[in-house]
Design an enzyme around this catalytic site. Structure first.
Site, PDB file in Angstrom:
ATOM      1  N   ASP A  31     -44.582  19.216 -12.566  1.00 22.80           N
ATOM      2  CA  ASP A  31     -44.531  20.294 -11.585  1.00 22.80           C
ATOM      3  C   ASP A  31     -44.578  19.721 -10.169  1.00 22.80           C
ATOM      4  O   ASP A  31     -44.903  20.418  -9.218  1.00 22.80           O
ATOM      5  CB  ASP A  31     -45.713  21.249 -11.772  1.00 22.80           C
ATOM      6  CG  ASP A  31     -45.398  22.347 -12.776  1.00 22.80           C
ATOM      7  OD1 ASP A  31     -44.289  22.342 -13.316  1.00 22.80           O
ATOM      8  OD2 ASP A  31     -46.270  23.190 -13.017  1.00 22.80           O
ATOM      9  N   ASP A  87     -53.568  13.981 -19.053  1.00 21.55           N
ATOM     10  CA  ASP A  87     -53.235  14.144 -17.642  1.00 21.55           C
ATOM     11  C   ASP A  87     -52.434  12.934 -17.167  1.00 21.55           C
ATOM     12  O   ASP A  87     -52.478  11.861 -17.768  1.00 21.55           O
ATOM     13  CB  ASP A  87     -54.509  14.266 -16.805  1.00 21.55           C
ATOM     14  CG  ASP A  87     -55.095  15.665 -16.852  1.00 21.55           C
ATOM     15  OD1 ASP A  87     -54.431  16.570 -17.380  1.00 21.55           O
ATOM     16  OD2 ASP A  87     -56.236  15.840 -16.372  1.00 21.55           O
ATOM     17  N   ASP A  89     -52.802  10.824 -14.822  1.00 17.83           N
ATOM     18  CA  ASP A  89     -53.492   9.610 -14.383  1.00 17.83           C
ATOM     19  C   ASP A  89     -54.318   8.979 -15.499  1.00 17.83           C
ATOM     20  O   ASP A  89     -55.111   8.071 -15.237  1.00 17.83           O
ATOM     21  CB  ASP A  89     -54.381   9.909 -13.176  1.00 17.83           C
ATOM     22  CG  ASP A  89     -55.362  11.049 -13.423  1.00 17.83           C
ATOM     23  OD1 ASP A  89     -55.144  11.813 -14.397  1.00 17.83           O
ATOM     24  OD2 ASP A  89     -56.318  11.198 -12.653  1.00 17.83           O
ATOM     25  N   ASP A 181     -57.992  25.156 -20.523  1.00 21.90           N
ATOM     26  CA  ASP A 181     -58.583  24.281 -21.527  1.00 21.90           C
ATOM     27  C   ASP A 181     -59.750  24.954 -22.247  1.00 21.90           C
ATOM     28  O   ASP A 181     -59.829  24.932 -23.473  1.00 21.90           O
ATOM     29  CB  ASP A 181     -59.020  22.948 -20.904  1.00 21.90           C
ATOM     30  CG  ASP A 181     -59.722  23.126 -19.570  1.00 21.90           C
ATOM     31  OD1 ASP A 181     -60.025  24.277 -19.188  1.00 21.90           O
ATOM     32  OD2 ASP A 181     -59.970  22.102 -18.902  1.00 21.90           O
TER      33      ASP A 181
END
Length: 235
Positions: A31, A87, A89, A181
């Protein structure tokens, strides 16, 4: 470290997971505004024979939940039994799937295997040390104790493997909330799905060095350390 460097390192890590290439599909869900750069990184690994696809949304409907919902609506998802979510990272060890997928075998009620985070720069300064104390308590005590005695804990949004059937049975990712989540974890639990937390399986990630960014008044640096992307692995 720039945002692109973080993405490139993480993509490299996930593309080198120790798992048969014909039994895994890597989706890079983006995104971000640097779509062309990330797309080039993905294209490079695809040329090396990695089963990887790049999905970039021009309209960020539903934010992260909307991104995950879009990815799981693809026709090829029906060919896979499990989905791992990371994610942008986060960098998994090459044996991550070998430590997590076997827990599902012979355990049809198991919906989620969650692993812990390990921070590579936890001793960098006072802020990273304080963040480490707080999150170590979360993983060592909250997640582990709840998993053992209550058989319930919140999905951390990353570093976990879901059974696709459990997500579908729980109505999937809903765009009604920004805490997707915890939302999916509660709904799955109410449907009777079981969770397992593995404290010994660690995912490497960097704490945002907010002290350095604040001292330098580096707004671009703050944006670089925000997560705009997810990696979804269909197994």
């Amino acid at each position: 470290m720039s945002g692109l460097s973080v993405y490139a390192q993480s993509i490299a890590a996930v593309c080198q997971l120790d798992w048969p290439n014909d039994r895994i599909l890597i989706q890079v869900l983006d995104d971000d505004i640097i779509a062309l750069l990330i797309g080039n990184v993905v294209a490079g690994w695809k040329e090396k024979g990695v089963n990887i696809v790049y999905r970039h949304r021009l309209i960020r409907t539903g934010y992260r939940a909307g991104n995950l919902k879009s990815a799981m609506s693809c026709d090829y998802v029906k060919d896979y039994e499990f989905v791992a979510i990371f994610d942008a990272d986060f960098q998994p060890n090459h044996d991550f799937l070998q430590h997590t997928i076997p827990h599902f075998k012979g355990n049809p009620e198991l919906g989620l295997v969650q692993t812990r985070w390990s921070f590579v720069n936890k001793g960098e300064n006072l802020l990273t040390r304080l963040q480490n104390i707080n999150l170590c308590f979360h993983f060592e005590v909250e997640q582990q104790v709840n998993g053992i005695f209550l058989n319930f804990f919140g999905f951390n949004g990353t570093a976990g493997v879901w059974r696709v059937k459990a997500l579908e049975d729980s109505r999937g990712w809903l765009e009604r909330t920004t805490v997707e989540d915890m939302d999916i974890a509660v709904r799955a639990q109410l449907k009777g799905w079981k969770f397992i937390y593995l404290n010994y399986v660690k995912f490497f990630v960097n704490y945002p060095n907010l002290m350095k960014l604040t001292r330098n008044n580096n707004i671009d640096g703050i944006l670089d350390q925000c997560n705009f992307s997810d990696y979804v692995f269909l197994i």
